[in-house]
Write an enzyme that holds these catalytic residues in place. Structure first.
Site: not given
Ligand code: GLN
Length: 195
Positions: A48-49, A79, A170, A172
């Site tokens: 969450e930025s 993201c 994402h 990963e």
């Protein structure tokens, strides 16, 4: 072997560590700014930025992160990490780290599509890549020096601006490590060039 850090303040850290190791590099979780000095590259994970920004300020990471990127060391934002790197965020007066010449918009794929998968080609990396999007941002526009690497639904979802790589999804969360491997190669090249 190059050493890649994952900013470990918040978000999808452990999965990135595994992906880096699968890509043939050493991986470390970065919790203190001093750790940046030993790295050949840094991944800013999803999460969450606004929370990540708060923690970056709280733990004294902002200037060291900017110095790291300005030095030419590779950084990869995924993201929320993409939002952290962008030099312009739609609806915000100020960027966060603000090093990458792109404009991003947060949460751009609508509520009905909070999370989804899509197969898309990524230029120079994969002919078909399964991208996992979770409340993803998209890149609205890129600067002159920034190369568009992938688009979905007419929207830019991956780009590279010199030493800075970013994607909306994402990488990963699947077993396809081709993007992480690409980033590891960026770090290997930077290390050879004594960046
Ligand atoms: N929506 C989040 C943000 O704006 C990003 C989501 C993610 O990293 N999966 O920061």
């Amino acid at each position: 072997m190059v050493k890649i850090g994952v900013l470990g303040l918040q978000g999808a850290v452990r999965e990135h560590i595994r992906s880096i190791e699968e890509s043939g590099a050493e991986a470390i979780v970065v919790k203190k700014a001093e750790q940046l000095e030993e790295l050949d590259g840094l991944i800013l994970p999803g999460g969450e930025s606004t929370t990540m920004r708060r923690l970056v300020d709280l733990y004294g990471f902002m200037e060291p992160l900017r110095a790291f990127g300005r030095q030419g060391k590779p950084m990869f934002g995924t993201c929320a990490g993409l939002i952290m790197l962008a030099n312009n965020i739609v609806g915000y007066d100020e960027p966060h780290i603000g090093l990458m010449d792109i404009t991003v918009e947060r949460n751009s794929f609508g509520r009905q599509k909070e999370s989804f998968e899509a197969d898309l080609p990524i230029k120079g990396i994969a002919d078909s890549y399964t991208a996992v999007f979770i409340r993803a941002p998209h890149i609205v526009s890129v600067g002159e020096e920034t190369e568009i690497l992938a688009e979905y639904d007419g929207r830019i979802v991956a780009a590279r601006d010199k030493n800075l790589l970013a994607c909306s999804f994402h990488p990963e969360l699947t077993d396809d490590h081709s993007i992480t491997r690409y980033f590891v190669q960026m770090a290997e090249q930077a290390k050879l060039a004594h960046v």
